[in-house]
Write an enzyme that holds these catalytic residues in place. Structure first.
Site, short mmCIF file in Angstrom:
data_model
loop_
_atom_site.label_atom_id
_atom_site.label_comp_id
_atom_site.label_asym_id
_atom_site.label_seq_id
_atom_site.Cartn_x
_atom_site.Cartn_y
_atom_site.Cartn_z
N CYS A 148 0.84 -1.19 0.00
CA CYS A 148 0.00 0.00 0.00
C CYS A 148 0.88 1.25 0.00
CB CYS A 148 -0.94 0.09 1.19
SG CYS A 148 -2.04 -1.30 1.37
N ARG A 204 3.58 -0.10 -5.09
CA ARG A 204 3.38 -0.69 -3.77
C ARG A 204 2.07 -1.46 -3.66
NH1 ARG A 204 6.83 1.57 -0.04
NH2 ARG A 204 5.52 0.82 1.63
N TRP A 253 -2.96 -2.58 -1.65
CA TRP A 253 -2.69 -3.99 -1.93
C TRP A 253 -3.40 -4.75 -0.83
CZ3 TRP A 253 -0.57 -8.25 0.46
CH2 TRP A 253 -0.22 -9.32 -0.37
N ASN A 255 -1.21 1.84 5.91
CA ASN A 255 -0.38 0.80 5.29
C ASN A 255 0.08 -0.10 6.42
OD1 ASN A 255 1.53 -0.69 3.86
ND2 ASN A 255 3.09 0.90 4.05
N GLY A 256 -0.19 -1.41 6.31
CA GLY A 256 0.25 -2.34 7.36
C GLY A 256 -0.88 -3.27 7.74
N GLU A 272 15.99 -17.97 -10.00
CA GLU A 272 15.61 -16.59 -10.31
C GLU A 272 14.94 -16.50 -11.68
OE1 GLU A 272 15.10 -14.00 -8.82
OE2 GLU A 272 15.20 -12.38 -10.26
N LYS A 276 11.25 -15.01 -12.19
CA LYS A 276 10.96 -13.88 -13.09
C LYS A 276 9.81 -14.24 -14.02
CE LYS A 276 12.26 -11.18 -11.86
NZ LYS A 276 13.00 -10.94 -10.66
N GLU A 325 6.39 -14.60 -12.15
CA GLU A 325 5.90 -13.30 -11.65
C GLU A 325 5.14 -12.51 -12.72
OE1 GLU A 325 8.79 -11.26 -8.36
OE2 GLU A 325 9.71 -11.60 -10.31
N HIS A 334 15.54 -36.82 -10.22
CA HIS A 334 14.81 -37.13 -8.98
C HIS A 334 13.42 -36.52 -8.98
CE1 HIS A 334 18.45 -38.84 -7.36
NE2 HIS A 334 19.10 -37.78 -7.79
N LYS A 364 5.62 -4.48 -4.91
CA LYS A 364 7.06 -4.30 -4.89
C LYS A 364 7.62 -4.44 -3.48
CE LYS A 364 10.87 -3.04 -6.96
NZ LYS A 364 11.41 -4.14 -7.77
C1 G6P Z 1 8.61 -8.69 -3.32
C2 G6P Z 1 9.04 -8.17 -4.66
C3 G6P Z 1 10.30 -8.90 -5.11
C4 G6P Z 1 11.39 -8.77 -4.06
C5 G6P Z 1 10.91 -9.24 -2.69
C6 G6P Z 1 11.89 -8.87 -1.60
O1 G6P Z 1 8.19 -10.00 -3.44
O2 G6P Z 1 8.01 -8.34 -5.61
O3 G6P Z 1 10.76 -8.35 -6.33
O4 G6P Z 1 12.49 -9.53 -4.45
O5 G6P Z 1 9.67 -8.60 -2.36
O6 G6P Z 1 11.95 -7.48 -1.50
P1 G6P Z 1 13.19 -6.67 -0.94
O7 G6P Z 1 12.79 -5.24 -1.06
O8 G6P Z 1 13.35 -7.11 0.49
O9 G6P Z 1 14.37 -7.03 -1.76
#
Ligand code: G6P
Length: 609
Positions: free
Chosen positions: A2, A27, A76, A102-103, A482, A486, A489, A505, A604
């Site tokens: 948020c 956010r 969010w 927010n929280g 990763e 990606k 996501e 396995h 984010k």
């Molecule tokens: C969220 C974001 C990711 C990020 C993760 C950790 O899931 O979408 O892109 O890697 O948080 O965030 P940070 O700010 O702690 O790296």
């Protein structure tokens, strides 16, 4: 999650709030809203499900009068589905005060029950609405006092902004756990979740501490603790590149940020390189302390966790120091074995991730020294750490992390060299050679980006597959994780990352002509093993996209598409393979028509558990 923005001044608040809110959409973006104090002691609220464009559309149909005090929010969802009703601001039953939050309020249920007994009528499913009713029931003409008494009853994490129609020149804010800054302008002041929201209006910022509240009028800002005791505060001037928060002709922030990587890494190296040696300024630990460390424990979430996994291979190889990497959410509830000889390295782009912050606190309580690798200056985790290694990659807006990831990787090479020097596991000549290799990376990035059309072709030819497997070995096992992250996501295609040695396995059962397998196979001491894995996939009719070292003819025989990376030191290949993996995910998502910068359900910054 948020985003909050609030304004007190003399200008028309609405365009300021909407414009700034757009900078915070990263956010959360399932709904948004605005609350304004009109001149005739009136509270005006508009809120709408969907992105900020939906709110703008609503306001076009239901215009608001001129107001120079207001709060706004992009959501969010945590409690309650995304809907008009659940959007913020939330108001009391008399429609006199409005709250953005927010929280998560952990004790909202008992508070709600108690407030209902007092006659409060709840209309949303959110935890936030309790704050509005609570402040209203405690209000007897003094808004600051009512907010103070209310926040002392809240448990959990919150950053809030409150306005009241009886106080048309005032905004009250408070924070615990969730980020909130105050922007200080000329006869106008702001609250915001993050710097990008206000940077075009002021660079002067107060970073509110946990347990602080602020009262803003256009004349000034007062900060106090939750007991009402005035607190001294510092106004920082933030150095922030405004154009970094704009797309600058790119169709998406993600593509822009992918292209920013050569420059971000070049800048990072030049900032850290002095007299031929890379420094870890900010680490603030002497050779003696570093030499006394017996092990490193790492905590991170998401992409940052994958960077940490690469860091483990790099640090263990160069500095011969054992490294354990945990996802923060596991670490914090596991009673981890930590003592004063453990260095806790937290990795976080935002420095606000709730689980990573909690993991840091857990390790600190157990006596560990804390260092954070972070991209956001002055963020919560930075403030709780003994040392900080800033990645200085610039603001990352795309939800899928790209440049922050490669900057974190780069920082691990720099940290590993520092540790290796302190522990005498690398010779000066060896370090010099390694640094020369690191310095080439930005140039090599440019080479990879020049070939992005080929990655796009491979992406478009494979975008119809309903399942992807990503395989890698050794230092590129985390690259496989990763790459898969990606892709899922932003394309929503189920994708799994695996250590290629584990293929037999389990994952091999998935392989047939309907699956795509991304094999990360640069020249390395495990190259032959990867080549064998690829033949096994081929024999089962799997479709292969390989990432291989330029000029590799052998791999071409096993793969449908080969994405080249330039030749480099084996340990540095995760830095290089990251680019084709990012581009592949990007072009597949674009081909599938997805919202690349704001993928569904994600945010984010995950500032709640
Ligand atoms: C969220 C974001 C990711 C990020 C993760 C950790 O899931 O979408 O892109 O890697 O948080 O965030 P940070 O700010 O702690 O790296």
């Amino acid at each position: 999650m948020c985003g909050i923005i609030g304004y007190v001044g003399s200008k028309d608040a609405l365009p300021i709030l909407i414009d700034s809110l757009k900078q915070l959409e990263y956010r959360g973006y399932d709904s948004s809203g605005v609350g304004l104090l009109g001149h005739n002691a009136q509270l005006i609220v508009r809120k709408a499900k969907g992105k900020i464009a939906s709110l703008e559309e609503l306001i076009r149909h239901q215009p608001v009068p001129y107001a120079s005090v207001g709060i706004s929010h992009t959501r969010w969802a945590t409690h309650g589905l995304p809907s008009d009703i659940n959007s913020h601001p939330h108001t009391d039953n008399k429609h006199r005060l409005a709250v953005v939050h927010n929280g998560i309020i952990e004790n909202y249920q008992p508070l709600k029950e108690a407030l209902k007994k007092k006659g409060c009528k709840f209309i949303s499913q959110t935890d936030t609405e309790v704050i509005a009713h609570l402040v209203a029931t405690l209000y007897n003409g003094d808004l600051v006092e009512a907010v103070r008494r209310a926040i002392n009853q809240l448990k959990g994490a919150f950053a809030i902004g409150v306005i009241h129609a009886d106080h048309p020149d005032m905004l009250v804010a408070a924070r615990v756990g969730s980020p909130l800054i105050v922007g200080v302008g000329e006869r106008e002041n702001y609250i915001a979740s993050d710097v990008p929201a206000i940077i075009e209006r002021t660079r002067r910022v107060i970073y509110l501490k946990d347990g602080q509240m602020a009262v803003l009028t256009k004349e000034g800002v007062k900060v106090s603790d939750f007991a009402g005791k005035a607190a001294a505060f510092k106004i920082d001037t933030v150095d922030f590149n405004v154009t970094a928060a704009r797309k600058e002709g790119y169709p998406h922030f993600m593509l822009k940020e992918i292209h920013e990587q050569p420059q971000a890494l070049a800048q990072m190296i030049s900032l850290r390189l002095k007299n031929g040696r890379l420094n870890c300024e900010g680490l603030d630990l002497s050779d003696a302390v570093l030499g006394g460390i017996k092990r490193i424990a790492m905590v991170a979430c998401g992409t940052a966790y994958h960077a940490g996994l690469v860091g483990k291979y790099v640090i263990e190889e160069l500095a011969r120091l054992p490294v354990d990497v945990d996802t923060s959410s596991e670490f914090r509830y596991r009673n981890p074995i930590i003592d004063k000889h453990t260095l806790l390295v937290a990795v976080s782009q935002s420095g606000e991730t709730a689980d990573t912050l909690a993991a840091v606190r857990e390790a600190k309580a157990k006596g560990a020294k804390i260092v954070v690798i972070c991209n956001v200056i002055g963020s919560s985790i930075v403030r709780e750490s003994d040392g900080v290694l800033y990645t200085h990659a610039g603001p990352e807006i795309g939800v899928a992390s790209t440049k922050a990831y490669t900057a974190q990787l780069m920082m691990f090479y720099i940290l590993a060299l520092r540790l290796a020097a302190a522990r005498k596991t690398i010779s000066p000549a060896g370090a010099k050679k390694f640094i020369a290799e690191l310095k080439r990376i930005p140039l090599l990035y440019k080479d990879i980006l020049k070939k992005k059309a080929h990655v796009q072709k491979a992406a478009e030819a494979n975008s119809h597959f309903g399942c992807f497997l990503f395989l890698g070995r050794n230092v590129n096992y985390p690259s496989a994780l990763e790459g898969a992250l990606k892709l899922k996501e932003i394309s929503y295609i189920p994708a799994e990352g695996y250590a290629a040695g584990e293929m037999k396995h389990g994952p091999i059962a998935l392989i047939d002509e309907y699956r795509a397998v991304v094999c990360i196979a640069p020249q390395s001491h495990v190259y032959e093993k990867m080549a064998s894995n690829m033949q096994e996939i081929r024999a089962r009719k799997g479709n292969i996209i390989a990432i291989a070292t330029q000029g590799d003819k052998e791999i071409k025989r096993h793969a449908d598409f080969v994405l080249d990376i330039p030749k480099a030191h084996e340990l540095l290949t995760p830095l290089l393979v990251a680019l084709p993996l990012q581009l592949l995910a990007y072009y597949i998502a674009v081909k599938r028509g997805n919202d690349v910068d704001q993928p569904r359900n994600l945010a984010k910054s995950v500032t709640v558990e």
